[in-house]
Design a protein around this motif. Structure first.
Motif, mmCIF file in Angstrom:
data_model
loop_
_atom_site.group_PDB
_atom_site.id
_atom_site.type_symbol
_atom_site.label_atom_id
_atom_site.label_comp_id
_atom_site.label_asym_id
_atom_site.label_seq_id
_atom_site.Cartn_x
_atom_site.Cartn_y
_atom_site.Cartn_z
ATOM 1 N N THR A 178 -72.349 -1.297 16.417
ATOM 2 C CA THR A 178 -71.919 -0.926 14.963
ATOM 3 C C THR A 178 -71.309 0.112 14.613
ATOM 4 O O THR A 178 -71.220 1.116 15.501
ATOM 5 C CB THR A 178 -73.215 -1.304 14.173
ATOM 6 N N HIS A 179 -70.533 0.160 13.802
ATOM 7 C CA HIS A 179 -69.935 1.203 13.232
ATOM 8 C C HIS A 179 -70.650 2.366 13.104
ATOM 9 O O HIS A 179 -70.504 3.542 13.424
ATOM 10 C CB HIS A 179 -69.170 0.882 11.776
ATOM 11 N N LYS A 180 -71.941 2.212 12.533
ATOM 12 C CA LYS A 180 -72.844 3.163 12.069
ATOM 13 C C LYS A 180 -73.369 3.774 13.590
ATOM 14 O O LYS A 180 -73.413 5.229 13.498
ATOM 15 C CB LYS A 180 -74.000 2.573 11.338
ATOM 16 N N LEU A 181 -73.822 2.865 14.545
ATOM 17 C CA LEU A 181 -74.307 3.689 15.666
ATOM 18 C C LEU A 181 -73.262 4.365 16.650
ATOM 19 O O LEU A 181 -73.479 5.419 17.050
ATOM 20 C CB LEU A 181 -74.810 2.385 16.444
ATOM 21 N N ILE A 182 -72.104 3.866 16.544
ATOM 22 C CA ILE A 182 -71.102 4.541 17.224
ATOM 23 C C ILE A 182 -70.738 6.033 16.734
ATOM 24 O O ILE A 182 -70.612 6.878 17.241
ATOM 25 C CB ILE A 182 -69.776 3.695 17.265
ATOM 26 N N GLN A 183 -70.631 5.947 15.204
ATOM 27 C CA GLN A 183 -70.458 7.042 14.547
ATOM 28 C C GLN A 183 -71.503 8.257 14.749
ATOM 29 O O GLN A 183 -71.419 9.395 15.132
ATOM 30 C CB GLN A 183 -70.164 6.938 12.974
ATOM 31 N N GLN A 184 -72.853 7.484 14.858
ATOM 32 C CA GLN A 184 -74.056 8.376 14.785
ATOM 33 C C GLN A 184 -73.789 9.228 16.227
ATOM 34 O O GLN A 184 -74.135 10.347 16.276
ATOM 35 C CB GLN A 184 -75.110 7.391 14.685
ATOM 36 N N PHE A 185 -73.552 8.312 17.317
ATOM 37 C CA PHE A 185 -73.521 9.136 18.488
ATOM 38 C C PHE A 185 -72.427 10.169 18.552
ATOM 39 O O PHE A 185 -72.580 11.163 19.187
ATOM 40 C CB PHE A 185 -73.297 7.911 19.503
ATOM 41 N N CYS A 232 -79.872 5.697 19.390
ATOM 42 C CA CYS A 232 -78.831 4.645 19.545
ATOM 43 C C CYS A 232 -78.547 4.340 20.950
ATOM 44 O O CYS A 232 -77.689 3.315 21.236
ATOM 45 C CB CYS A 232 -77.566 5.102 18.573
ATOM 46 N N ILE A 233 -78.726 5.027 22.010
ATOM 47 C CA ILE A 233 -78.463 5.035 23.397
ATOM 48 C C ILE A 233 -79.392 3.873 23.695
ATOM 49 O O ILE A 233 -80.524 3.854 23.756
ATOM 50 C CB ILE A 233 -78.760 5.962 24.162
#
Length: 163
Positions: free
Chosen positions: A81-88, A135-136
């Motif tokens: 998801t955009h949110k998890l990718i950005q969070q990482f 998120c990993i």
């Protein structure tokens, strides 16, 4: 922003020389590219202004600082998801042990480069730093057993010409 076609042979020489030694004075640089200091300085400033030169830095010997283990760690996120990718991507910016991070294709989403003092230090990093990033989904560590090439120099094509 200028395109690569705006570089001539002298610009290319300047970029190569500064990648090898960013502490060269304008006078030393001018001597090596066979110009006087003023046009050399102007070219260097233009290369900075146009973004070819992003910054100047020192290449530090990681062994001298006690970082004897280098790990390439492939990371897969739980979801795309955009949110998890950005969070990482945001989280890794603040982790000093991670010196490089790439968003990749294939089986893994990211590859990071980590410096550790020893294997116990990396284990601690993996459990207490990476292990706390929600998120990993999974990771795969590759321990570097020898550095064959570590130049930090970006290839500058000799075929780029000013038009």
């Amino acid at each position: 922003m200028a395109t690569q076609e705006t570089l001539d042979d002298i610009d290319i020489k300047i970029l190569r020389l500064l990648q090898q030694n960013s502490r060269l004075t304008v006078k030393e640089l001018a001597e090596r590219v066979h110009l006087t200091p003023t046009p050399t300085f102007e070219r260097q400033k233009r290369l900075e202004r146009e973004g070819y030169i992003k910054r100047y830095s020192a290449v530090v010997d990681h062994h001298k600082l006690g970082h004897h283990v280098i790990v390439l760690c492939n990371i897969r996120l739980k979801q795309h998801t955009h949110k998890l990718i950005q969070q990482f991507m945001d989280i890794v910016q603040d982790i000093d042990q991670i010196t490089e991070c790439y968003n990749t294709t294939g089986d893994y989403d990211f590859q990071i480069k980590v410096y550790a003092h020893d294997m116990k230090d990396y284990q601690d990093f993996m459990l207490n730093t990476l292990g706390n990033i929600d998120c990993i989904g999974s990771l795969h560590s590759i321990i570097v057993i020898g550095e064959i090439k570590d130049s930090h120099c970006i290839p500058v094509s000799k075929f780029l010409k000013r038009e």
